[in-house]
Enzyme design. Structure first.
Site, PDB file in Angstrom:
ATOM      1  N   HIS A 158      -9.756  -3.582  10.075  1.00  0.00           N
ATOM      2  CA  HIS A 158      -9.487  -3.591   8.335  1.00  0.00           C
ATOM      3  C   HIS A 158      -9.826  -4.971   7.853  1.00  0.00           C
ATOM      4  CE1 HIS A 158      -7.669   0.261   7.461  1.00  0.00           C
ATOM      5  NE2 HIS A 158      -7.062   0.213   8.282  1.00  0.00           N
TER       6      HIS A 158
ATOM      7  N   HIS B  93      -6.584  -1.988  15.348  1.00  0.00           N
ATOM      8  CA  HIS B  93      -7.064  -1.292  14.140  1.00  0.00           C
ATOM      9  C   HIS B  93      -6.747  -2.159  12.813  1.00  0.00           C
ATOM     10  CE1 HIS B  93      -6.026   2.444  11.691  1.00  0.00           C
ATOM     11  NE2 HIS B  93      -5.453   1.404  10.953  1.00  0.00           N
ATOM     12  N   GLU B  94      -5.636  -2.910  12.808  1.00  0.00           N
ATOM     13  CA  GLU B  94      -5.367  -3.803  11.620  1.00  0.00           C
ATOM     14  C   GLU B  94      -6.339  -4.934  11.407  1.00  0.00           C
ATOM     15  OE1 GLU B  94      -3.298  -2.796   9.619  1.00  0.00           O
ATOM     16  OE2 GLU B  94      -2.435  -1.377  11.117  1.00  0.00           O
TER      17      GLU B  94
ATOM     18  N   ALA C 103       1.998  -0.544  11.151  1.00  0.00           N
ATOM     19  CA  ALA C 103       1.628  -2.042  10.698  1.00  0.00           C
ATOM     20  C   ALA C 103       0.599  -1.996   9.122  1.00  0.00           C
ATOM     21  CB  ALA C 103       0.659  -2.689  11.563  1.00  0.00           C
ATOM     22  N   MET C 104       0.414  -3.252   8.552  1.00  0.00           N
ATOM     23  CA  MET C 104      -0.138  -3.098   7.513  1.00  0.00           C
ATOM     24  C   MET C 104      -1.224  -4.191   7.221  1.00  0.00           C
ATOM     25  SD  MET C 104      -0.739  -2.095   4.295  1.00  0.00           S
ATOM     26  CE  MET C 104      -2.131  -2.609   3.265  1.00  0.00           C
TER      27      MET C 104
ATOM     28  N   GLU D 155       0.975  -1.181  -0.050  1.00  0.00           N
ATOM     29  CA  GLU D 155      -0.074  -0.069  -0.002  1.00  0.00           C
ATOM     30  C   GLU D 155       0.931   1.348   0.089  1.00  0.00           C
ATOM     31  OE1 GLU D 155      -2.925   0.788   3.423  1.00  0.00           O
ATOM     32  OE2 GLU D 155      -4.020   1.753   2.202  1.00  0.00           O
TER      33      GLU D 155
END
Ligand SMILES: [Zn+2]
Length: 884
Positions: free
Chosen positions: A306, A302-303, A267-268, A132
């Site tokens: 998603h 959060h991750e 993080a992703m 991303e």
């Protein structure tokens, strides 16, 4: 809406990628092949897709027995490969086959290398990905736009002794007989290219735990398994919590949380293969502060949020990235609050994320939350305080306005309706309008499509109050007549009776009848509104006299607004100094965080050598009651340390009384302290040592630090964090070398980060020189370079020196800083408020822009110019404002 030149043609649409990747960690290269199943909508002899820094060979299209060879041309500027096909492809389904090679870079994007030293001191190498926003194209040729969703079947060919992880569960493993093994992973759901991930290296994983049928593991570089317990606990909770909130099962087949030593972001959210900066996942439970643990819980929440919001349902194009990030941030708060109610996450949200957004959104150079994004570079600029902070704050304001359950139901219906698809922002508003029966979209448009936020001016009127809105800008602009649809909650007492009411302020002014003359009113009750509140003089005084009737978040808002009015020149600093004194009995650490932040700003921008002794006495006096009450260690702690902090009657410079015996502060051991009380103690020690500069606190901090090095668990983590910071502020060259050694040798990422933060905070030019050397010789990982620089610029005494060094070697530094982290350097600029330094900063950057941070630089320089004005306006006033 979007510039077609940046968008791929739509007549060819990928459906499935079969990918085989062969990274060579020794030569920092990779080879790969792919078979992409495509639908061709109309016959064509030209196909365009994305590729950057890739060499593509043997490109051909296959359909049954039909073969069409393709010549590859590259358009480097638009990061495309253009395939000229030997015979036109007819409409229908085709396969695209090719081989390709590329490099494993060190820029923390695409397919890149990360390294770490294992327990034996041997350098170990990892290959990992970060795609991303638009870097999947650096790893494999693809249609690299979020609405080209496809499924991915990945095979990784890796040395037998390494571990490999991708989005799907491992389904097959074949030894190639040459020391390598081909590991195949299950096909993913249809998803965007930016969510694909491969990770290869000397990792270990925790045994999978089952969370409602989903196997969950923490994956970390070898030797770090002992730091995974807290992350596992948080992940299990959040995964269950989120599936329940959304009312939809987790969309993937497994979850791996992978710690990566070099990582640009926090993080992703790669589906099923979530990658983290080490410090956002790994923690030693016994040594970490609650803030460090909260950060890990936050990022995990959060991750995982998603996985549904972002991965299952995805924005059509990058202009919608704000909603993806804002929503995940909002959900992270909810999950964290549910897991650790004692951490009061929503109060912390008001104290951290919301002001982060305010600080940008009160500038003329802010931007609307949602704006047109044409190029990939513009998408890069969207990962900022407006997207995360303002976006999540206005969602929270809306949730509180429509009610938590109607809001949740709207989110569930949105996810169900658009599962596996792509959306525009309005699709969410439609679902929320439906579930709440309120005009959510209409209200939200005023917050999302225009930049800035309002100030609400509150005045007592006959039988009630009037509310007037107007844009709040740090540097006022009377010609700006923007208005918002503002959901306002009022609480207070009128005619002797309590009231609580809501009103939607739409025009520039409304009168709210309250059934009698108002005794007191708080006009941002609960603190959820994304606006500042300015009370007329009697109403403000009424609040200051009744601080005990306000919630902590309301007290926080009062302080935060009051200080911002000083920065903006709407009030003088003397008023703030007396307001601060009214908070002497305050017990809430977040409120103290705001007070001490403002007090630190006063010390930084306004206090001169001649006023500093009085300033220091004032700070010490303000903190004296807390220092008395809290001491140096938790009451219940088994410790031989002196508990007593210099408290009442000390006022700095007073003679040092002999330390009382351990377990002072009132005799009988108190009940177990909350984490927030411990955190408050850390703040108090830090401020007594760094703002009040009390010599006895500095001395005690040094001795505690020595004890902690000998036995880390002997000191409360919050106290430990504070003493490291105090020791750095008063540290000499020897202290610097000790801290550097700690930074390099401790294996726990939080510990290492504490010392790196400290290395950037020494008050000596020699230390600045040393830290620059560490950046240039890459002792500091390039993931951290930007914020380390910002921290050096923000130092009161050595900031201008650090600026002159940065200016002189900017080109070399920019080669080290990963492009997407460049904007963080600018965070340090507002601190450089000496007029002549500020002028130099501004002039230099006009000639030498930071290429990946134009907007951030513009914003920080605007803030800097406001702070230069504050310095010029208030430096004289502070002398009269501080008590003798
Ligand atoms: Zn995110």
């Amino acid at each position: 809406m979007t510039d077609p030149s940046y968008r791929l043609p739509r007549q060819v649409v990928p459906r499935h990628y079969r990918l085989r990747m062969e990274p060579d960690l020794d030569t920092a290269t990779f080879a790969g092949s792919e078979v992409v199943t495509l639908d061709v909508a109309e016959a064509t002899d030209r196909v365009e897709l994305n590729a950057a820094e890739l060499q593509i060979d043997q490109a051909r299209f296959v359909r049954g027995n039909a073969r069409a060879h393709a010549e590859v041309e590259y358009d480097e500027e638009r990061q495309r490969a253009i395939l000229q096909v030997s015979e036109p492809l007819s409409a229908g389904r085709w396969e695209f086959h090719c081989r390709f090679t590329g490099i494993l870079n060190d820029q923390l994007r695409g397919f890149y290398l990360s390294t770490f030293d294992d327990d034996d001191g041997t350098r170990q190498v990892i290959a990992t990905t970060q795609f991303e926003a638009t870097d999947a194209r650096r790893a494999f040729p693809c249609w690299d736009e979020p609405d080209f969703k496809a499924s991915f079947g990945v095979t990784l060919v890796v040395p037998e002794d390494l571990m490999a992880v991708s989005n799907g569960a491992e389904i097959e493993r074949e030894s190639l007989g040459d020391g390598r093994v081909a590991i195949t992973f299950a096909d993913t759901i249809v998803m965007s290219t930016y969510l694909v991930a491969f990770v290869v290296g000397p990792f270990e994983a925790t045994p999978p735990i089952d969370v409602n049928g989903v196997p969950l593991r923490i994956v970390a570089p070898r030797g770090k398994m002992r730091l995974t317990g807290f992350a596992l606990e948080c992940s299990r909770f959040c995964l269950e919590y989120l599936a329940t909130y959304y009312g939809i099962p987790y969309p993937g087949d497994k979850v791996d949380m992978v710690a990566i030593p070099d990582f640009a972001f926090g993080a992703m959210e790669n589906l099923g293969c979530i990658t983290y900066r080490e410090s956002a996942l790994l923690v030693d439970d016994e040594l970490a502060t609650s803030a460090e643990k909260m950060r890990i819980l936050d990022v995990i929440g959060h991750e995982l949020a998603h996985m549904w919001f972002g991965d299952l349902v995805t924005m059509k194009w990058w202009n919608g990235i704000w909603l993806n990030e804002a929503f995940a941030t909002f959900m992270e708060m909810k999950a964290t609050d549910a897991f650790r109610p004692g951490w009061k996450r929503w109060l912390e949200f008001a104290a951290a994320e919301r002001p982060w957004a305010f600080k940008t959104d009160e500038l003329a150079g802010t931007r609307p939350v949602e704006f047109e994004v044409r190029s990939p570079a513009q998408a890069e600029g969207m990962f900022d305080g407006i997207t995360y902070g303002k976006g999540s704050a206005v969602l929270r304001m809306m949730e509180q306005y429509v009610g938590e359950e109607p809001f949740r139901a709207g989110v569930e219906s949105y996810l169900r309706r658009h599962a596996y698809g792509n959306t525009e922002t309005r699709d969410l508003w439609e679902s929320l309008d439906g579930s709440s029966g309120r005009p959510v979209g209409e209200i939200m448009d005023t917050w999302i499509l225009q930049g800035g936020y309002p100030q609400l001016t509150v005045r007592a009127e006959e039988g009630g109050v009037s509310l007037e809105q107007g844009r709040f800008l740090l540097i006022a602009d009377p010609s700006d007549t923007s208005t918002w649809k503002v959901p306002v909650r009022l609480r207070g007492m009128a005619g002797g009776d309590p009231f609580e009411t809501s009103v939607l302020v739409e025009g520039s002014r409304v009168t709210v009848p309250l059934g009698g003359s108002v005794d007191w009113v708080i006009a941002n009750a609960g603190g959820h509104g994304f606006y500042r509140t300015r009370y007329d003089e009697p109403l403000m005084q009424a609040l200051v006299d009744r601080l005990n009737l306000l919630d902590p978040v309301e007290r926080f808002v009062l302080v935060d607004d009051a200080w911002t009015f000083v920065e903006a020149g709407r009030s003088g600093v003397s008023g703030f100094v007396s307001l601060a004194s009214a908070f002497r009995d305050e017990q809430e650490q977040a409120v103290w965080g705001s007070l001490l932040g403002a007090i630190a700003s006063i010390g930084h921008h306004l206090v001169t050598a001649s006023t500093r002794p009085r300033y220091e006495r004032w700070v010490a006096g303000l903190l004296a009651p807390l220092a008395d009450q809290l001491g140096w260690a938790p009451a219940a702690a088994e410790t031989d340390l002196v508990r007593r902090l210099p408290g009442r009657g000390w006022g700095g410079g007073a003679p040092c009384p002999p330390p009382p015996p351990a377990a002072g502060g009132g005799g009988a051991p108190a009940a177990e302290e909350t984490d927030l009380v411990r955190r408050l103690r850390g703040r108090v020690i830090d401020s007594l040592g760094r703002l009040a500069n009390l010599p006895e606190v500095v001395e005690q901090a040094r001795s505690i630090h020595e004890r902690r090095v000998a036995k880390p668990t002997s000191v409360d983590p919050e106290v430990a964090g504070a003493v490291i910071s105090v020791c750095a502020a008063h540290g000499d060259a020897e202290t610097y070398e000790t801290f550097l050694d700690r930074y390099q040798t401790v294996s726990n990422p939080q510990e290492s980060l504490k010392y790196l933060r400290a290395l950037a905070s020494f008050d000596a030019e020699d230390a600045v020189d040393r830290t620059f050397e560490l950046i240039v010789d890459r002792t500091v990982r390039n993931q951290d370079t930007s914020w380390v620089l910002a921290r050096m610029l923000a130092n009161r005494t050595t900031g201008p020196y650090a600026w002159s060094k940065l200016r002189d070697r900017l080109d070399g530094i920019l080669e080290i800083v990963p492009p997407m982290t460049q904007s963080r350097i600018a965070d340090g600029f507002p601190a450089l408020s000496h007029p002549e330094v500020a002028a130099d900063v501004t002039d230099f950057l006009a000639e030498n822009p930071l290429p990946h941070a134009a907007k951030a630089v513009e914003q920080k320089l605007e803030r800097l110019s406001a702070l230069v004005k504050m310095r010029q306006r208030e430096t004289g006033a502070i002398a009269g404002a501080l008590p003798e």
